[in-house]
Design a protein around this motif. Structure first.
Motif, PDB file in Angstrom:
ATOM      1  N   TYR A 160       0.824  -1.215   0.000  1.00 47.00           N
ATOM      2  CA  TYR A 160       0.000   0.000   0.000  1.00 47.00           C
ATOM      3  C   TYR A 160       0.858   1.263   0.000  1.00 47.00           C
ATOM      4  CZ  TYR A 160      -3.601   3.377   1.256  1.00 47.00           C
ATOM      5  OH  TYR A 160      -4.451   4.462   1.265  1.00 47.00           O
ATOM      6  N   ALA A 161       1.866   1.294   0.860  1.00 48.92           N
ATOM      7  CA  ALA A 161       2.648   2.518   1.027  1.00 48.92           C
ATOM      8  C   ALA A 161       3.620   2.764  -0.120  1.00 48.92           C
ATOM      9  CB  ALA A 161       3.416   2.473   2.353  1.00 48.92           C
ATOM     10  N   VAL A 162       4.216   1.696  -0.640  1.00 50.83           N
ATOM     11  CA  VAL A 162       5.249   1.858  -1.677  1.00 50.83           C
ATOM     12  C   VAL A 162       4.710   1.554  -3.072  1.00 50.83           C
ATOM     13  CG1 VAL A 162       7.525   1.105  -2.464  1.00 50.83           C
ATOM     14  CG2 VAL A 162       7.077   1.348  -0.020  1.00 50.83           C
ATOM     15  N   VAL A 163       4.194   0.333  -3.266  1.00 56.43           N
ATOM     16  CA  VAL A 163       3.758  -0.067  -4.602  1.00 56.43           C
ATOM     17  C   VAL A 163       2.586   0.792  -5.080  1.00 56.43           C
ATOM     18  CG1 VAL A 163       2.864  -1.953  -6.020  1.00 56.43           C
ATOM     19  CG2 VAL A 163       4.589  -2.419  -4.272  1.00 56.43           C
ATOM     20  N   TYR A 164       1.562   0.944  -4.228  1.00 62.97           N
ATOM     21  CA  TYR A 164       0.401   1.734  -4.644  1.00 62.97           C
ATOM     22  C   TYR A 164       0.655   3.237  -4.530  1.00 62.97           C
ATOM     23  CZ  TYR A 164      -4.054   4.160  -4.404  1.00 62.97           C
ATOM     24  OH  TYR A 164      -5.062   5.069  -4.605  1.00 62.97           O
ATOM     25  N   THR A 165       0.959   3.709  -3.308  1.00 62.91           N
ATOM     26  CA  THR A 165       1.040   5.150  -3.069  1.00 62.91           C
ATOM     27  C   THR A 165       2.173   5.813  -3.844  1.00 62.91           C
ATOM     28  OG1 THR A 165       0.090   4.880  -0.856  1.00 62.91           O
ATOM     29  CG2 THR A 165       1.293   6.919  -1.292  1.00 62.91           C
ATOM     30  N   MET A 166       3.379   5.238  -3.768  1.00 64.13           N
ATOM     31  CA  MET A 166       4.539   5.893  -4.361  1.00 64.13           C
ATOM     32  C   MET A 166       4.728   5.602  -5.847  1.00 64.13           C
ATOM     33  SD  MET A 166       7.344   5.440  -1.312  1.00 64.13           S
ATOM     34  CE  MET A 166       6.954   5.891   0.381  1.00 64.13           C
ATOM     35  N   TRP A 167       4.149   4.507  -6.333  1.00 63.75           N
ATOM     36  CA  TRP A 167       4.380   4.142  -7.725  1.00 63.75           C
ATOM     37  C   TRP A 167       3.095   4.161  -8.556  1.00 63.75           C
ATOM     38  CZ3 TRP A 167       4.913  -1.511  -9.656  1.00 63.75           C
ATOM     39  CH2 TRP A 167       5.127  -1.513 -11.036  1.00 63.75           C
ATOM     40  N   LYS A 198      -0.166   4.907  -8.063  1.00 62.37           N
ATOM     41  CA  LYS A 198      -1.189   5.944  -7.972  1.00 62.37           C
ATOM     42  C   LYS A 198      -0.964   7.068  -8.961  1.00 62.37           C
ATOM     43  CE  LYS A 198      -3.649   8.879  -4.671  1.00 62.37           C
ATOM     44  NZ  LYS A 198      -3.824   9.212  -3.237  1.00 62.37           N
ATOM     45  N   ARG A 199       0.286   7.449  -9.164  1.00 64.56           N
ATOM     46  CA  ARG A 199       0.576   8.597 -10.025  1.00 64.56           C
ATOM     47  C   ARG A 199       1.087   8.193 -11.410  1.00 64.56           C
ATOM     48  NH1 ARG A 199       2.601  13.398  -5.946  1.00 64.56           N
ATOM     49  NH2 ARG A 199       1.899  12.441  -4.009  1.00 64.56           N
ATOM     50  N   SER A 200       1.072   6.888 -11.697  1.00 66.41           N
ATOM     51  CA  SER A 200       1.674   6.462 -12.962  1.00 66.41           C
ATOM     52  C   SER A 200       0.746   5.718 -13.906  1.00 66.41           C
ATOM     53  CB  SER A 200       2.902   5.579 -12.681  1.00 66.41           C
ATOM     54  OG  SER A 200       2.521   4.386 -12.018  1.00 66.41           O
ATOM     55  N   THR A 201      -0.380   5.169 -13.424  1.00 62.61           N
ATOM     56  CA  THR A 201      -1.223   4.358 -14.295  1.00 62.61           C
ATOM     57  C   THR A 201      -2.697   4.451 -13.891  1.00 62.61           C
ATOM     58  OG1 THR A 201      -1.758   2.083 -14.989  1.00 62.61           O
ATOM     59  CG2 THR A 201      -0.680   2.362 -12.862  1.00 62.61           C
ATOM     60  N   PRO A 202      -3.609   4.447 -14.866  1.00 63.85           N
ATOM     61  CA  PRO A 202      -5.036   4.435 -14.531  1.00 63.85           C
ATOM     62  C   PRO A 202      -5.493   3.115 -13.914  1.00 63.85           C
ATOM     63  CG  PRO A 202      -4.725   4.247 -16.909  1.00 63.85           C
ATOM     64  CD  PRO A 202      -3.387   4.575 -16.311  1.00 63.85           C
ATOM     65  N   ILE A 205      -5.819   1.777  -8.992  1.00 63.58           N
ATOM     66  CA  ILE A 205      -6.710   1.257  -7.961  1.00 63.58           C
ATOM     67  C   ILE A 205      -7.010  -0.222  -8.176  1.00 63.58           C
ATOM     68  CG2 ILE A 205      -8.980   1.705  -9.012  1.00 63.58           C
ATOM     69  CD1 ILE A 205      -7.845   2.499  -5.398  1.00 63.58           C
ATOM     70  N   VAL A 206      -6.869  -0.703  -9.417  1.00 61.60           N
ATOM     71  CA  VAL A 206      -7.109  -2.123  -9.689  1.00 61.60           C
ATOM     72  C   VAL A 206      -6.002  -2.961  -9.056  1.00 61.60           C
ATOM     73  CG1 VAL A 206      -7.373  -3.878 -11.470  1.00 61.60           C
ATOM     74  CG2 VAL A 206      -8.318  -1.592 -11.834  1.00 61.60           C
ATOM     75  N   ILE A 207      -4.759  -2.609  -9.372  1.00 59.16           N
ATOM     76  CA  ILE A 207      -3.622  -3.362  -8.827  1.00 59.16           C
ATOM     77  C   ILE A 207      -3.416  -3.028  -7.352  1.00 59.16           C
ATOM     78  CG2 ILE A 207      -1.169  -3.899  -9.099  1.00 59.16           C
ATOM     79  CD1 ILE A 207      -1.445  -2.805 -12.008  1.00 59.16           C
ATOM     80  N   GLY A 208      -3.425  -1.731  -7.047  1.00 59.31           N
ATOM     81  CA  GLY A 208      -3.194  -1.298  -5.672  1.00 59.31           C
ATOM     82  C   GLY A 208      -4.276  -1.740  -4.719  1.00 59.31           C
ATOM     83  N   GLY A 250      -3.151  15.823 -11.301  1.00 61.37           N
ATOM     84  CA  GLY A 250      -2.464  14.966 -12.270  1.00 61.37           C
ATOM     85  C   GLY A 250      -2.443  13.495 -11.927  1.00 61.37           C
ATOM     86  N   VAL A 251      -3.354  13.042 -11.064  1.00 71.95           N
ATOM     87  CA  VAL A 251      -3.441  11.612 -10.763  1.00 71.95           C
ATOM     88  C   VAL A 251      -4.275  10.953 -11.872  1.00 71.95           C
ATOM     89  CG1 VAL A 251      -4.322   9.866  -9.168  1.00 71.95           C
ATOM     90  CG2 VAL A 251      -3.201  11.914  -8.282  1.00 71.95           C
ATOM     91  N   PRO A 252      -3.710   9.954 -12.572  1.00 67.32           N
ATOM     92  CA  PRO A 252      -4.397   9.385 -13.741  1.00 67.32           C
ATOM     93  C   PRO A 252      -5.501   8.385 -13.391  1.00 67.32           C
ATOM     94  CG  PRO A 252      -2.330   8.237 -13.414  1.00 67.32           C
ATOM     95  CD  PRO A 252      -2.392   9.326 -12.361  1.00 67.32           C
ATOM     96  N   MET A 253      -6.546   8.886 -12.733  1.00 65.65           N
ATOM     97  CA  MET A 253      -7.665   7.999 -12.432  1.00 65.65           C
ATOM     98  C   MET A 253      -8.389   7.634 -13.730  1.00 65.65           C
ATOM     99  SD  MET A 253      -7.433   7.347  -9.280  1.00 65.65           S
ATOM    100  CE  MET A 253      -8.954   6.433  -9.096  1.00 65.65           C
TER     101      MET A 253
END
Length: 310
Positions: free
Chosen positions: A139-146, A148-152, A155-158, A211-214
């Motif tokens: 949650y903290a590294v894979v989702y939040t730091m990577w 969340k801001r890099s792919t639409p 939320i699916v993977i994270g 700029g978060v690619p939701m």
């Protein structure tokens, strides 16, 4: 943004004096509403797992999972403080509001993470502790730091991080995982996109501003709505699966089926929502129902388990 930039706690050589944050502010860092759902699903996994666990050890296990979930929330708020300050939904959080300094939140999150993992390992078992450590990292590294801001698909993977707690609860009792614990994981994992994209639809402006690619901002409303419908159907199938594997009775399966049909109905209402609808009423209703849906599905699993035991 301004409150963070004016904080003399940022950067090397900054002022590391403690803020005057209250206990309520530190509690807010833990995302208590999210934590409550994590605790409830983890408790469900612990109770449904085959075998027994000493009630005291079970209580300690749930406490450790709760603290680990809270630690993840604190680390998420620490890293996302810059975008939280811009988004209307998060601007009043303790860090962007200036009530807690960023380094305090970081230290708080890291300390709670280490505490929860070590205590769970020493008191319960190291398999569950490793699972908890991986969940916090995810949650903290894979989702939040990577992601969340890099792919639409963020939320699916994270979303896997929010789906792990019932498996951790299960591992606290058995020391391993199983197909049934994986089903509990899948219910939450498949539920997350439809739930969160409903929110993203009526918060497109906020996500666009930072700029978060939701998904709605990248793929558009129509594509997002279609995907929400697909995930709602998949969630419904996963929700009735416990009745097929013997984890629950068919009475539970019937309840889950009815709840899921309503969930799918809400997704259809969102699908029919006109493009550019400013009110987003259908999306707001689906978001609200999705929270109730997950809670009632897991509550029904618990109720069914106790009725089967009796």
């Amino acid at each position: 943004m301004a409150v963070i930039e004016n904080s003399d706690s940022i950067g090397p050589g900054g002022d590391f004096r403690l803020s005057e944050a209250s206990a309520k502010d530190f509690l807010a860092l833990l995302k208590p509403r999210v934590m409550s759902l994590v605790v409830f699903t983890a408790l469900t996994g612990l109770i449904l797992a085959p075998g027994t666990i000493n009630p005291v050890l079970g209580a300690i296990a749930i406490l450790c999972i709760a603290v680990g979930a809270g630690a993840s929330g604190a680390l998420n708020m620490w890293y996302d403080a810059d975008i939280d300050a811009v988004m209307t939904r998060t601007a009043c959080r303790p860090i962007p509001a200036g009530r807690i300094r960023p380094q305090e939140a970081l230290a708080f999150g890291v300390t709670l993470s280490a505490f929860s993992v070590v205590i769970l390992g020493l008191v319960v078992n190291w398999m569950a502790a490793a699972f908890l450590a991986f969940t916090i990292f995810f949650y903290a590294v894979v989702y939040t730091m990577w992601l969340k801001r890099s792919t639409p698909q963020n939320i699916v993977i994270g979303g896997a991080s929010g789906a792990f707690p019932p498996m951790i609860g299960w591992a606290c009792v058995t020391g391993d995982v199983s197909w049934n614990s994986l089903i509990l994981f899948l219910i939450i994992f498949l539920w997350t996109p439809a739930h969160f994209w409903a929110l993203a639809l009526f918060k497109m402006g906020d996500y666009g501003a930072v700029g978060v690619p939701m998904m709605p901002n990248v793929a558009g409303e129509r594509s997002t709505k279609r995907q929400m419908f697909v995930y709602a159907v998949l969630t419904g199938l996963a929700a009735v699966a416990p009745a097929l594997t013997g984890l629950s009775s068919w009475a539970y399966g019937l309840v889950a089926g009815v709840l899921s049909l309503v969930f799918i109905g809400y997704s259809i209402a969102v699908l029919k929502m006109p493009e550019g609808d400013k009110r987003m009423a259908a999306a707001k209703r689906m978001f609200a129902y999705s929270i109730l849906y997950l809670f009632v599905v897991f509550a029904a699993l618990l109720a069914d388990h106790y009725l089967m035991v009796v």
